[in-house]
Design an enzyme around this catalytic site. Structure first.
Site, PDB file in Angstrom:
ATOM      1  CD1 TRP A 253      -2.085  -5.851  -2.429  1.00 55.39           C
ATOM      2  CD2 TRP A 253      -2.655  -4.957  -4.429  1.00 55.39           C
ATOM      3  NE1 TRP A 253      -2.187  -6.715  -3.131  1.00 55.39           N
ATOM      4  CE2 TRP A 253      -2.639  -6.296  -4.672  1.00 55.39           C
ATOM      5  CE3 TRP A 253      -2.967  -4.094  -5.764  1.00 55.39           C
ATOM      6  CZ2 TRP A 253      -2.648  -6.847  -5.820  1.00 55.39           C
ATOM      7  CZ3 TRP A 253      -3.062  -4.644  -6.490  1.00 55.39           C
ATOM      8  CH2 TRP A 253      -2.982  -6.042  -6.937  1.00 55.39           C
TER       9      TRP A 253
ATOM     10  CG  ASN B 108       3.244  -1.200   2.646  1.00 58.39           C
ATOM     11  OD1 ASN B 108       2.608  -2.371   2.234  1.00 58.39           O
ATOM     12  ND2 ASN B 108       4.422  -0.899   2.140  1.00 58.39           N
ATOM     13  N   GLY B 109       1.766  -3.615   4.764  1.00 61.11           N
ATOM     14  CA  GLY B 109       2.355  -4.873   5.133  1.00 61.11           C
ATOM     15  C   GLY B 109       1.482  -5.809   5.871  1.00 61.11           C
TER      16      GLY B 109
ATOM     17  CE  LYS C 239      20.715 -12.900 -11.101  1.00 65.86           C
ATOM     18  NZ  LYS C 239      19.527 -12.932 -11.434  1.00 65.86           N
TER      19      LYS C 239
ATOM     20  CG  HIS D 144      26.909 -39.000 -11.333  1.00 70.04           C
ATOM     21  ND1 HIS D 144      27.244 -40.383 -11.475  1.00 70.04           N
ATOM     22  CD2 HIS D 144      26.033 -38.590 -10.400  1.00 70.04           C
ATOM     23  CE1 HIS D 144      26.412 -41.009 -10.494  1.00 70.04           C
ATOM     24  NE2 HIS D 144      25.608 -39.918  -9.861  1.00 70.04           N
TER      25      HIS D 144
ATOM     26  CE  LYS E  78      15.362  -5.954 -15.377  1.00 72.06           C
ATOM     27  NZ  LYS E  78      15.860  -6.785 -14.549  1.00 72.06           N
TER      28      LYS E  78
ATOM     29  NE  ARG F 185       4.067   1.815  -1.806  1.00 72.94           N
ATOM     30  CZ  ARG F 185       5.103   1.460  -1.671  1.00 72.94           C
ATOM     31  NH1 ARG F 185       6.173   1.582  -2.426  1.00 72.94           N
ATOM     32  NH2 ARG F 185       5.691   0.512  -0.805  1.00 72.94           N
TER      33      ARG F 185
ATOM     34  CD  GLU G 130      18.562 -16.294 -10.364  1.00 78.21           C
ATOM     35  OE1 GLU G 130      18.663 -16.647 -11.344  1.00 78.21           O
ATOM     36  OE2 GLU G 130      18.419 -15.239 -10.104  1.00 78.21           O
TER      37      GLU G 130
ATOM     38  CB  CYS H  47      -0.972   0.159   1.301  1.00 75.07           C
ATOM     39  SG  CYS H  47      -1.582  -1.595   1.611  1.00 75.07           S
TER      40      CYS H  47
ATOM     41  CD  GLU I  47      22.798 -11.912 -14.489  1.00 74.41           C
ATOM     42  OE1 GLU I  47      22.277 -11.409 -15.536  1.00 74.41           O
ATOM     43  OE2 GLU I  47      21.801 -12.280 -13.739  1.00 74.41           O
TER      44      GLU I  47
HETATM   45  C1  F6R Z   1      19.425 -12.726 -15.277  1.00 77.09           C
HETATM   46  C2  F6R Z   1      18.065 -12.064 -15.853  1.00 77.09           C
HETATM   47  C3  F6R Z   1      17.792 -12.725 -17.144  1.00 77.09           C
HETATM   48  C4  F6R Z   1      16.212 -12.827 -17.336  1.00 77.09           C
HETATM   49  C5  F6R Z   1      15.884 -13.231 -18.701  1.00 77.09           C
HETATM   50  C6  F6R Z   1      14.355 -13.440 -18.978  1.00 77.09           C
HETATM   51  O1  F6R Z   1      19.572 -11.995 -14.152  1.00 77.09           O
HETATM   52  O2  F6R Z   1      17.670 -11.301 -15.830  1.00 77.09           O
HETATM   53  O3  F6R Z   1      18.170 -14.004 -17.014  1.00 77.09           O
HETATM   54  O4  F6R Z   1      15.676 -13.562 -16.470  1.00 77.09           O
HETATM   55  O5  F6R Z   1      16.418 -12.598 -19.892  1.00 77.09           O
HETATM   56  O6  F6R Z   1      14.065 -12.031 -18.699  1.00 77.09           O
HETATM   57  P1  F6R Z   1      12.346 -11.929 -18.575  1.00 77.09           P
HETATM   58  O7  F6R Z   1      12.185 -12.448 -17.147  1.00 77.09           O
HETATM   59  O8  F6R Z   1      12.127 -10.382 -18.697  1.00 77.09           O
HETATM   60  O9  F6R Z   1      11.500 -12.719 -19.567  1.00 77.09           O
END
Ligand code: F6R
Length: 605
Positions: A74, A98-99, A482, A501, A600, A27, A478, A2, A485
């Site tokens: 919300w 909020n929460g 992370k 293996h 992104k 929000r 993951e 919220c 990258e």
């Molecule tokens: C890694 C990362 C990417 C996205 C991928 C899919 O940190 O952000 O691996 O997860 O490019 O992107 P979306 O979720 O926008 O389809």
């Protein structure tokens, strides 16, 4: 999630409260309300629906006040009605929130036993009642606030007015953000810089557990232990407010800390905490679904892989997960009754979109777990399963990931209930458990200092391995993604049982191994794998809980996270692996928010 605004002003606050609420509408917007101090008494105006409805109420009966608070809601506890809208009131206390207060039911019963009555279904009214109870025992406002906060379990931000206090607004935060705005003879609190942006650009960000009292000229800020503290006041240009980093050095760091809020807001779209019912948005009949096919890329595909464990174990629904770039060209054999779910932060990723379109063309029912609700996937899928992470600016996905995991866990619970695999009692137990996730995630983000201390050593490594079992295996994948990258260190995630293996050949003194293993039924097995690494001289970082830490092999460096139900572990143990990648990248001086070669939103093949 919220929106909150509070003003101790020198002239009428009504228009300014509304202006700010409109900025906060992103929000939440199912009801809204304001309260102000008029002739020493607090009065409030509330309306169900959008802020326009509140404006109509105010046109009929304006708020004549120079000190006030406002809220756009919300709904979590209680339907979006005027009665449940904030501000909530109890005795001398009027409060916006909020929460989620996890222990509100127990607190409410305890307060009822002391003769207190309640008008709404909200957890918020319980906080107001608690503060009022403390006031009526003779405590001054700040002490009463602190005494009430000490009894709350959950993640929250609040704004408070007290009857008889003409120039006082109090606030507090834990898990959910709250800022203080410094004006000229006026002071403000708000959910974010955007809320106070029209009135001031001088902003302080409260830290976890802080509480505050503002009057016309100053903010008295206290930390969780009750000690007076100073928080940096910084200049935040209004235009930058929506996408500012607050106290954080990078967007990624901020977004890691946004996760309690993002997760809570996302879960609220699936769970009614009052009834304990979990439902799939869009009226999807999950009882009629015979199989689930998840398609996604990168981080989103790992969220999908975590979802698969739960669709199968909780709901007994066969579930496949595949990276969209392979799926789309493979001519996969689909069976009728399959629900195809695309998982994507942006909703625009070219491969995921193509896979979604392919499924649709096969006549399958399609759904999109998407964060950008106006995106192509959100529009083209038959139903939208939303995540509510808010804008994610850092290229490395963090809060979008945990929001995807939260949505998928909730959908798995909804499927289990729809298919009769769990009864209403079990469904309510699990939803109560899920509501603990924001608090536990907030606790996990507090491991920051311990994790930062590991960075100098890890930053020297050329290769790093990540191990996990069960749902911790996709989290290991993951973690490795992370790290590579943003820090450019080569990293691989493996299912811990796969080590022997092949990958065990890589173990040597210069290859750190990160083991993600909170206590769960597979912990003993992971422990054996860890011993295999230790026996070969591989340096180990064990990310576990207090119980798991007792079994750490000698010489291992241990990060001790919160103890939690295994169902919540993928959410609670995501922040430590994100922070690890973050601090290693910072140590290496890398451009965390814009790593080389990455975009992104990948809208090309
Ligand atoms: C890694 C990362 C990417 C996205 C991928 C899919 O940190 O952000 O691996 O997860 O490019 O992107 P979306 O979720 O926008 O389809």
């Amino acid at each position: 999630m919220c929106g909150i605004i509070g003003i101790v002003g020198t002239h009428s606050v009504q228009e300014r409260l509304i202006d700010s609420l409109k900025r906060l509408e992103y929000r939440g917007y199912d009801s809204a309300g304001v309260a102000g101090v008029t002739d020493g008494r607090v009065v409030r105006r509330r309306a169900a629906g959008k802020i326009r409805a509140l404006e109509d109420v105010l046109a009929e009966s304006p708020l004549e006040a120079t000190v006030g608070i406002g809220h756009t809601r919300w709904a979590t506890h209680g339907a979006p009605t005027t009665r449940n809208a904030h501000p909530q009131e109890a005795g001398r206390v009027t409060l916006v929130h909020n929460g989620i207060i996890e222990n509100y039911a127990e607190l409410r019963e305890a307060l009822k036993a002391r003769g207190r009555t309640f008008e709404s279904d909200t957890d918020t009214e319980v906080i107001a009642s608690l503060i009022d109870f403390e006031l009526s025992s003779g405590k001054p406002p700040l002490e009463a606030l602190k005494a009430a906060l000490d009894q709350l379990t959950g993640a929250y931000a609040i704004g408070v007015l007290i009857d008889g206090e003409d120039s006082l607004v109090m606030g507090a935060r834990k898990g959910s953000p709250l800022v203080v705005g410094y004006g000229d003879g006026e002071m403000f609190i708000g959910s974010d810089a955007l809320a106070v942006g029209p009135f001031t650009s001088r902003i302080a960000y409260l830290e976890e557990g802080d509480y505050v009292a503002i009057d016309h000229n100053q903010a008295q800020i206290f930390n969780e232990a009750g000690h007076r503290v100073e928080r940096d006041v910084r200049q935040v240009p209004a235009s930058a407010a929506l996408v500012e980093k607050g106290n954080y050095r990078h967007f990624m760091e901020k977004e890691i800390h946004d996760q309690p809020d993002a997760c809570q807001h996302t879960l609220s779209a699936y769970i009614d905490p009052t009834t304990g019912k979990v439902t799939a948005p869009g009226g999807v009949d999950l009882a009629a679904v015979t199989r689930i096919q998840i398609v996604a890329c990168g981080t989103a595909s790992y969220a999908g892989a975590i979802g698969r464990y739960l669709f199968e174990s909780l709901a007994g629904l066969p579930c496949d997960v595949e990276v969209a770039s392979e799926f789309r060209y493979r001519q996969p054999a689909m069976t009728p009754g399959t629900l195809a779910i695309a998982v994507s932060q942006s909703g625009e990723t070219a491969d995921t979109l193509a896979a979604l379109r392919w499924c649709k063309a096969q006549g399958l029912m399609t759904a999109a777990v998407v964060n950008v609700h106006e995106s192509t996937m959100a529009r083209e899928a038959d139903v939208l399963f939303p995540t509510h992470a808010g804008p994610e600016i850092g290229v490395a996905s963090t809060k979008a990931f945990t929001s995807q995991v939260a949505a998928l866990i909730a959908l798995a619970v909804a499927a289990a209930a729809a298919r009769g695999r769990i009864d209403a009692v079990e469904e309510a137990r699990i939803s109560k458990l899920l509501m603990e996730a924001p608090r536990l995630i907030a606790e996990a983000t507090q491991l920051e200092d311990d994790i930062r201390a590991l960075a100098p050593d890890l930053a020297r490594a050329r290769d790093i391995l990540y191990l996990g079992r069960g749902a911790m295996y996709p989290l290991a994948l993951e973690g490795a993604l992370k790290l590579k990258e943003i820090s450019y260190i080569h990293a691989e995630g493996y299912a811990a049982g796969e080590l022997k293996h092949g990958p065990i050949a890589l173990i040597e003194e210069a290859t750190p191994v990160i083991v993600i293993a909170p206590t769960d039924p597979l912990f003993e097995k992971t422990l054996s794998n860890m011993s295999e690494v230790a026996a070969r001289g591989g340096p180990i970082v064990l990310i576990t809980d207090a119980q798991g830490a007792r079994h750490a092999p000698p010489g291992a460096r241990v990060i001790v996270g919160p103890s939690c139900d295994p169902l919540l572990a993928p959410l609670v143990y995501a922040p430590p692996i994100q922070l690890l990648a973050y601090y290693v990248a910072v140590q290496k001086g890398a451009d965390v928010d814009q790593p080389r070669n990455l975009a992104k939103s990948v809208t090309v093949e």
